[in-house]
Write an enzyme that holds these catalytic residues in place. Structure first.
Site, PDB file in Angstrom:
ATOM      1  N   HIS A  56       0.824  -1.227   0.000  1.00  0.00           N
ATOM      2  CA  HIS A  56       0.000   0.000   0.000  1.00  0.00           C
ATOM      3  C   HIS A  56       0.855   1.272   0.000  1.00  0.00           C
ATOM      4  CE1 HIS A  56      -3.788  -2.186   0.581  1.00  0.00           C
ATOM      5  NE2 HIS A  56      -3.077  -2.988   1.339  1.00  0.00           N
ATOM      6  N   ASN A 129     -10.337  -2.992   2.188  1.00  0.00           N
ATOM      7  CA  ASN A 129     -10.017  -2.922   0.763  1.00  0.00           C
ATOM      8  C   ASN A 129     -11.285  -2.630  -0.026  1.00  0.00           C
ATOM      9  OD1 ASN A 129      -7.222  -3.465   0.668  1.00  0.00           O
ATOM     10  ND2 ASN A 129      -7.550  -5.665   0.805  1.00  0.00           N
ATOM     11  N   TYR A 339       0.300  -4.372  11.696  1.00  0.00           N
ATOM     12  CA  TYR A 339       0.146  -2.969  11.279  1.00  0.00           C
ATOM     13  C   TYR A 339       0.811  -2.019  12.274  1.00  0.00           C
ATOM     14  CZ  TYR A 339      -2.661  -4.059   7.235  1.00  0.00           C
ATOM     15  OH  TYR A 339      -3.065  -4.515   6.008  1.00  0.00           O
TER      16      TYR A 339
END
Ligand code: NDP
Length: 484
Positions: A56, A129, A339
């Protein structure tokens, strides 16, 4: 220089006497190391980039708000959904997945759809997404999967052999591969696509009762896609097409919006549903769990500074608020760690105190120090817990809801292995024209694969989803359907 211009200063605030000529010994130099303004300017320049995201990397972002349109407080106590009409500010970052920061916007790829809600009980990140499912369902496969999407270690080229080798050996990817290769794999703009939380989450209401939930953002601009030839031309002529489109639309007051709906599943259904509801390669049929509208998201303000806001924004699916919790989804569980870890590595341990990431509500922690601590670091206040100094204390009302777990601690494969029904359902709901384009796209993508064994293995998966699907791809590749 006009008198009302601000004085240029060094980063330590001293006025700069000359910003065009470095200090040299005589007019020809050499340059003197005592030109500390020059040293600072060059050294800072060398450090202008933070490491780009491994996935990303290329993104565009915007500010906006979420407004509740329907009362779902019987399902969740999250303050974000507290009452009809309530508005919560938010920031969204859209992205491609595989390409580098300078790569083209209009490539075939899932799009990241990450929303940071600045709620009055802390930040809530919904990091999804533009597709309702994912390629894999256990985080242990993620680094291998992403390696196949990135560049070959020797040639530094994209590698279709690795892509299809991995997919053909990971048939749980078939659903997402079908979506990716369909028309929706090339969204016309970031405004013309849906968004999904993808994972199953848990909502808990004020009485402590829970339900499983899935999120769907439906674009109010309508779904629109690019024809592959148009996408390819744009990729060459204007690689920042989606970034530009989003910025210009908002700049011109054409604010994009999405309806947010949820699917709600009673906790007990998870044991009897015909698909594992925590398997992120599957959807919950909307015939079984219809969409329930909860609100509307509007993007109405562009970032003032790309780096400060879009690049430094850090989203994590573990950024929960009271009333929203994790599910046992194994892909989600891995992301809960990965993350935050990526942000601590990429932006730093104090990434959450940057203006774009800082909650709008009060933050009271006992965390101290670390690189780039830019606030007052808690000043002289009490810095440990428990304490007798009246420092911030936990509130038992905000404990997460307990749930039963059982079984041996072991590496266990999923026991639901129907990878075919849902991609088949999707194939069957497409129009004849959509199917033809899907097949053409897959054939084009698989043609460069050198190994017939890989191609045949993958054709076998398409065939199991729907015989027509498999046969058409086999024909396109000049191969036969593999015998069982
Ligand atoms: P439904 O008929 O109730 O729902 C079909 C879903 O497919 C809708 O969400 C629709 O969204 C979406 N859809 C319609 N056309 C396309 C297209 N060309 N490409 C991708 N998605 C499309 O059936 P089910 O819920 O039983 O699902 C059937 C299949 O639809 C699934 O196997 C899955 O592949 C796909 N799907 C399902 C979703 C779900 O959450 N259940 C979500 C998205 C896709 P819309 O009308 O807004 O475009």
């Amino acid at each position: 220089m006009s008198e009302d211009k601000k004085k240029l200063t060094t980063s330590w605030g001293a006025p700069v006497g000359d910003n065009q000529n470095s200090i040299t010994a005589g007019s020809r130099g050499p340059t003197l190391i005592q030109d500390v303004h020059l040293l600072e300017k060059l050294a800072h320049f060398n450090r202008e980039r933070v490491p780009e995201r491994v996935v990303h990397a290329k993104g565009a972002g915007a500010h906006g708000y979420f407004e509740v349109t329907q009362d779902l407080t019987s399902y969740t106590k999250a303050s974000l959904f507290a009452e009809v009409g309530k508005r919560t500010p938010l920031f969204v970052r859209f992205s491609t997945v595989a390409g580098e920061n300078g790569s083209s916007d209009t490539v075939r790829d899932p799009r990241g759809f990450a929303v940071k809600f600045y709620t009055d009980e802390g930040n809530y990140d919904l990091v999804g997404n533009n597709t309702p499912v994912f390629f894999i369902r256990d985080a242990i496969k993620f680094p291998d999967f992403i390696h196949t999407q990135k560049r070959h270690p020797q040639t530094h080229l994209k590698n279709p052999n690795a892509v299809w080798d991995f997919w053909s050996l990971s048939p749980e990817s078939l659903h997402q591969v079908t979506i990716l290769m369909s028309d929706r794999g090339l969204p016309a703009t970031l405004r013309h696509m849906h968004g999904f939380g993808s994972h199953t989450f848990k909502w808990v209401n004020a009485e402590g009762q829970g339900v499983w939930v899935k999120y769907h953002f439906k674009t109010e601009q309508g779904v629109q896609n690019l024809a592959p030839e148009v996408a390819a031309k744009l990729a060459a002529d204007n690689p920042d097409y989606h970034t530009e489109d989003l910025f210009h639309a908002i700049d011109q007051g054409d604010f994009p919006s999405w309806k947010l709906s949820v699917q709600i599943m009673p906790l007990e259904d998870a044991d009897s549903y015909r698909f594992d509801p925590f398997d992120v390669t599957k959807v919950w049929s909307q015939k079984d769990y219809p969409l329930i509208e909860v609100g509307r998201m509007v993007l109405d303000r562009n970032p003032e500074n790309y780096f400060a806001e879009v690049e430094q924004a850090t989203f994590s699916p573990g950024t929960f608020v009271p009333g929203i919790e994790a599910s046992p989804d194994k892909m989600l569980q891995g992301r809960l760690f990965a993350y935050g870890d990526a942000h601590r590595y990429r932006v730093g341990a104090n990434h959450q105190s940057l203006p774009i990431n800082r909650p709008h509500s009060e933050v009271n922690t006992y965390q101290r120090d670390g690189q780039m601590r830019a606030d007052n670091n808690g000043g002289g206040s009490v810095y440990y817990e428990p304490n007798s100094a009246g420092g911030p204390a936990e509130s038992a009302a905000h404990k997460t809801s307990p749930y039963e777990v059982g079984g041996a601690a072991d590496s266990v494969a999923y026991d639901h292995n129907d990878h075919y029904t849902q991609p088949g359902d999707l194939y069957r709901l497409l129009s004849e024209e959509e199917r033809t384009r899907l097949v053409q796209t897959i054939v084009g993508a698989m043609q460069p694969v050198e190994s017939d064994e890989i191609k045949r293995r993958q054709i076998g998966h398409f065939y199991q989803a729907d015989p027509e699907y498999g046969i058409r791809i086999a024909e396109g590749l000049g191969l036969s359907i593999p015998e069982e």
